[in-house]
Scaffold this motif. Structure first.
Motif, PDB file in Angstrom:
ATOM      1  N   ASN A   1       0.967  -1.169   0.123  1.00 61.58           N
ATOM      2  CA  ASN A   1       0.036  -0.027  -0.022  1.00 61.58           C
ATOM      3  C   ASN A   1       0.780   1.139   0.012  1.00 61.58           C
ATOM      4  O   ASN A   1       1.470   1.406   1.068  1.00 61.58           O
ATOM      5  CB  ASN A   1      -0.898  -0.115   1.232  1.00 61.58           C
TER       6      ASN A   1
ATOM      7  N   THR B   1      -9.786  -5.460   8.236  1.00 62.23           N
ATOM      8  CA  THR B   1      -8.894  -4.596   8.903  1.00 62.23           C
ATOM      9  C   THR B   1      -8.119  -3.727   7.996  1.00 62.23           C
ATOM     10  O   THR B   1      -7.465  -2.776   8.030  1.00 62.23           O
ATOM     11  CB  THR B   1      -8.062  -5.357   9.581  1.00 62.23           C
ATOM     12  N   GLY B   2      -8.007  -4.510   6.535  1.00 62.79           N
ATOM     13  CA  GLY B   2      -7.167  -3.719   5.550  1.00 62.79           C
ATOM     14  C   GLY B   2      -5.761  -3.774   5.687  1.00 62.79           C
ATOM     15  O   GLY B   2      -5.210  -4.334   6.582  1.00 62.79           O
TER      16      GLY B   2
ATOM     17  N   ASN C   1      -4.808   5.933   2.957  1.00 65.95           N
ATOM     18  CA  ASN C   1      -5.941   5.157   3.443  1.00 65.95           C
ATOM     19  C   ASN C   1      -5.680   3.664   3.273  1.00 65.95           C
ATOM     20  O   ASN C   1      -4.759   3.176   2.257  1.00 65.95           O
ATOM     21  CB  ASN C   1      -7.117   5.376   2.414  1.00 65.95           C
ATOM     22  N   LYS C   2      -6.224   3.018   4.112  1.00 68.42           N
ATOM     23  CA  LYS C   2      -6.136   1.534   4.148  1.00 68.42           C
ATOM     24  C   LYS C   2      -6.722   0.948   2.732  1.00 68.42           C
ATOM     25  O   LYS C   2      -7.650   1.022   2.221  1.00 68.42           O
ATOM     26  CB  LYS C   2      -6.603   0.568   5.492  1.00 68.42           C
TER      27      LYS C   2
ATOM     28  N   SER D   1      -2.582  -1.049   5.815  1.00 69.87           N
ATOM     29  CA  SER D   1      -2.209   0.332   5.889  1.00 69.87           C
ATOM     30  C   SER D   1      -1.025   0.728   5.245  1.00 69.87           C
ATOM     31  O   SER D   1      -0.107  -0.069   4.653  1.00 69.87           O
ATOM     32  CB  SER D   1      -1.964   0.425   7.733  1.00 69.87           C
TER      33      SER D   1
END
Length: 509
Positions: free
Chosen positions: A212, A241-242, A216-217, A244
């Protein structure tokens, strides 16, 4: 770290004055990068309200190469640089006047005083400047490579190297936010880390690390695996939860049939967006290594050829599809000839281990590690041999089935290739097995002994089904000679006078 960097800097004619202290005012400079673009520190960047990160390194420097390999500056640049929120500038400066521009591209000239670690332009989206006269390095009183400075828009300098531990992308963000400016960053941006996928057979699994680069996640993403431009597999990712900023998740594509060709992974959706805000980082080449012919039995000898720092070296053999560890070795005995653990009984020698892989048909990969990040190449100055083999050899009997020479290579962890495809050896190959007839030993160098309860005929075919050997009326205790066949896997079909039949795999070394 294996060399006293200060002495090398002095030999290169750089300043021996004290390192530029944090809180000082940054010396101005104007320089042209390797693409012909001019950069003026104050006029182009600081006066425009941008924070500048400069990494002053040398192409021969192992710790510099290790830092380059972390992609910390590249990740930070993608989020906050011109292709992201355009708030920060990153400049890589080659600070040793004793090196050539060519060394930045991974090659050396006769004028170079040291050997380059590799192609520094790979994974470098930021500008690269060759400080050919050493003017910038002298102005900043560089004492060791790498040295990383943060320069705030007001001109204040802070060194971030922290005793030869250069900053990660999250540390860069926190330092700039605390001292220079509040950062916004890109959103909905990601890229795949370099993917090298060794596959023993044409049907294999690709694991793609998705990082990433957005503030944003990542809660959802879709990626496709392409062969010669055609989609051959799709992977969907969803998470509550994604992922980060600056973190990574692995996308594992389903098992896929591969052929030789150009393979790429492409991000087609992120957080519900199918029109990507940052398509420039959405595609990554995949190096698919097909290894269909390296076929071995499961009893192996591993030979490790160490350098002067064996305590930094270790290796693993892992299952190619599950990543399960099946064999490993090292790190080896630390020496006492210098402060970094050089020398000792395991230095510059061959260390042998015996490995028994599981008795199943499977694929395996070889991983070499070096904790210093500068490879298995270093030797003492009075015995340096640029052609010396440093790396790993794997033998099946007397035959070398895999080898990798990493002399002069720089790496911290390197998955070099899927080296092995083992073939199970069933009890039917062993003398005394509960079978009407069988052959042994297996694997074999060519001579096979026949164990049977009646006369048999034998037909041997290759893996394509072609008959390569046939014999009739062979009695118990007889032999056949397959020494004229190429190394590999074959099927031996034995048929008795009673009509009973048995087929077994044979491995010829």
């Amino acid at each position: 770290m294996k060399k006293t960097l200060l002495s090398l800097l002095l030999l290169g004619g750089l300043s021996a004055n004290a390192q530029l202290a944090s809180g000082s005012t940054a010396p101005d400079f104007t320089a042209t990068d390797i693409n012909g673009v001019e950069h003026s520190l104050y006029a182009d960047y600081l006066n425009q309200g941008k924070t500048v990160i400069i990494d002053i390194s040398a192409t021969w420097c192992g710790p510099c190469w290790r830092y380059h390999g972390t992609h910390a500056l590249a990740d930070f640049y993608e989020t906050y640089g011109p292709n992201g929120s355009n708030e920060v500038v990153v400049l890589f400066i080659e600070g040793d006047p004793g090196t050539s521009v060519q060394s930045l591209y991974g090659t050396n000239t006769s004028s170079d005083t040291s050997t380059t670690q590799g192609n520094w332009t790979n994974h470098s989206p930021y500008p690269i400047i060759d400080d050919g006269t050493g003017a910038i390095s002298n102005a900043y009183a560089i004492q060791y490579f790498p040295t990383v400075y943060m320069i705030c828009p007001n001109g204040n300098v802070t060194e971030l190297t922290n005793n030869a531990n250069p900053p990660t992308a999250p540390i860069l963000k926190s330092k700039i936010t605390a001292s220079c400016q509040t950062l916004t960053g890109a959103v909905n941006k990601a890229r795949f880390d370099a993917v090298t996928t060794p596959i023993c057979q044409q049907n294999g699994v690709v694991v793609a690390p998705l990082k990433n680069l957005g503030t944003n996640k990542i809660l959802s993403a879709t990626a496709v695996l392409k062969e010669n431009g055609n989609v051959i597999a799709t992977k969907n990712y969803t998470s509550t939860t994604g992922v980060s900023l600056f973190n990574t998740t692995n996308l594992t594509f389903p098992a896929t049939n591969f052929t030789d060709g150009v393979h790429t992974i492409e991000l087609t959706e992120i957080n519900g967006l199918t029109t990507l805000p940052h398509p420039e980082t959405a595609t990554q080449d995949v190096d698919i290594i097909l290894n269909n012919d390296t076929q071995v039995g499961n009893n192996l000898t591993v030979e490790i050829y160490t350098d002067f720092y064996p305590a930094e070296a270790s290796w693993e053999i892992r299952n190619n599809s599950t990543n399960a560890l099946v064999a490993s070795g090292g790190p080896y005995t630390r020496g006492t000839e210098d402060q970094y653990g050089g020398g000792g009984p395991d230095a510059n020698t061959t260390i042998t281990s015996t490995v028994t892989l599981p008795d199943t048909d499977d694929c395996y990969k070889v991983i070499l590690k070096d904790t210093a990040g500068d490879g298995w190449y270093f030797q003492t100055s009075n015995s340096y041999d640029p052609n010396a083999f440093r790396g790993i050899k794997i033998l099946n009997g007397d035959n070398v089935v895999y080898e990798k020479n990493v002399n002069l290579a720089a790496f911290s962890t390197a998955n070099f290739a899927a080296a092995l495809r083992t073939v199970s050896v069933s009890d039917a190959f062993q003398p005394g097995a509960n079978k009407a007839f069988s052959v042994y030993p297996n694997p074999t160098n060519g001579i096979l002994n026949i164990q049977s309860t009646e006369n048999v005929s034998i037909t041997v075919t290759d893996m394509a089904g072609k008959t390569v050997f046939a014999a009739k009326d062979i009695q118990n205790g007889g032999t056949i000679n397959l020494g004229s066949l190429q190394k590999g896997i074959y099927i031996a079909t034995m048929k008795g006078e009673s009509g009973a039949q048995n087929s077994e795999k044979i491995v010829i070394n």
